[in-house]
Design a protein around this motif. Structure first.
Motif: not given
Ligand SMILES: C[S@@+](CC[C@H](N)C(=O)[O-])C[C@H]1O[C@@H](n2cnc3c(N)ncnc32)[C@H](O)[C@@H]1O
Length: 332
Positions: A303-305, A311-314
């Motif tokens: 998903e990040v790619n 990328r920064s989701a928490k």
């Protein structure tokens, strides 16, 4: 506009898997283009819970509401839209629960913090240093103070505070000072590119320039929309509105927000023993919540790619216990 074009939702599978378990009212406090809401409604249908469930979608941006209405058109009967600030979630939802949703419990609350891609990409909204537009940044267009108001009326020290606290910008003081010099010498700062030029005049190294521009624009956006104040109130109101076994899931993209969520969730899930050394035999208050995620869930590499925003989701999730002192079977 398709939902992908408006905003590509992040960690949809995870949000649905950890949030959707029972029938009832689901509140999406950050509706955006309705991507997460659509997945929640589809999951409720797949689990056979649709008939006794409802989704309330809140967003302070009327453009988001209009977009989500299109995305969720096939679930029209099961959905209500509210234009408003999620900081007033209890009031907004209770108004509906007193009327058409009478007797229904709030089973799930979801927040996907920050701005949508559509908001960032619309130059007239003034969120991005990459686009030339008015320095506005209000998520609810036309309401409250804009970034232009803040940049032109706040004192140097206050601006530096905003840049440091909300943007963690090391050159916060120098940038605030450059803003005030510009104001004195050249007049009002009204456009995104004027502010970007001021930041570039202080930070000259290209790599650092980009980081500082992002941090300064982000910090201003957080201040314009009082994003941390709104989050704090929404967490309190949300926790108070939730029924037993209901869950709250919050996805944040900024370390300050994630820290706030982490601490508040911990407080809710911890017995209160009063000041140290008092030696109580019973806690003053027993925790009525349990942490579902001790560590935040993050997006997978695939998903990040495909979506750098992930990328920064928490993602953090908490659950209200069955009743005080007891946890539900699904606690793990
Ligand atoms: C990251 S986007 C949500 C995207 C959405 N999950 C989707 O799938 O399209 C955040 C949205 O929340 C809204 N928002 C942010 N803060 C808000 C607040 N305090 N009250 C109501 N809406 C808010 C923004 O206007 C924006 O549309």
């Amino acid at each position: 506009m398709g939902k992908e074009a408006y905003h590509r939702p992040v960690m949809v599978r995870e949000v649905v898997a950890w949030l959707v378990r029972h029938s009832g009212i689901y509140i999406d406090g950050t509706l955006g283009g309705g991507g997460h809401s659509l997945a929640i409604l589809q999951a409720l249908r797949d689990k056979g819970l649709e008939k006794r469930s409802f989704l309330i979608g809140i967003d302070q941006d009327s453009f988001a509401i209009a977009e989500a209405e299109k995305t969720l058109v096939s679930f029209r009967e099961r959905t209500r839209f509210v234009q408003g600030n999620f900081r007033e979630v209890a009031g907004l939802v209770n108004a509906l629960r007193e009327n058409e949703l009478r007797g229904m419990e709030v089973t799930g609350i979801f927040l996907d913090l920050g701005v949508s891609s559509f908001q960032i990409d619309t130059s007239e909204r003034g969120f991005s240093y990459l686009r030339s537009g008015p320095l506005d940044m209000r998520m609810e267009p036309g309401e409250g103070q804009s970034a232009t108001d803040i940049v032109n009326t706040f004192e140097e020290r206050e601006l530096a505070d905003i840049f440091f606290r909300f943007g963690e910008e090391k050159k916060s003081r120098k940038i605030a000072s450059a803003i005030c010099s510009w104001r004195n010498e050249r007049g009002m700062i009204t456009g995104t590119q004027e502010l970007a030029d001021i930041v570039r005049s202080v930070v000259s190294v290209p790599d650092q320039q980009i980081k500082s521009l992002s941090r300064i624009f982000q910090a201003l956006r957080i201040a314009v929309n009082d994003e941390l104040g709104a989050l704090e109130e929404a967490l309190k109101e949300g926790a108070a509105s939730l029924s037993p076994q209901g869950r709250i899931a919050v996805m944040s993209y900024h370390s300050i927000e994630d820290r706030m969520v982490k601490h508040y969730f911990r407080t809710l899930a911890t017995d209160d023993w009063g000041p140290k050394g008092v030696g109580l035999r019973e806690p003053l208050h027993k925790a009525v919540f349990t942490l579902v995620t001790r560590k935040p869930l993050i997006a997978g590499d695939d998903e990040v790619n495909e979506n750098p925003r992930a990328r920064s989701a928490k993602l953090r999730v908490i659950e209200r216990k069955m009743y005080s002192g007891e946890v539900s079977e699904s606690d793990s």
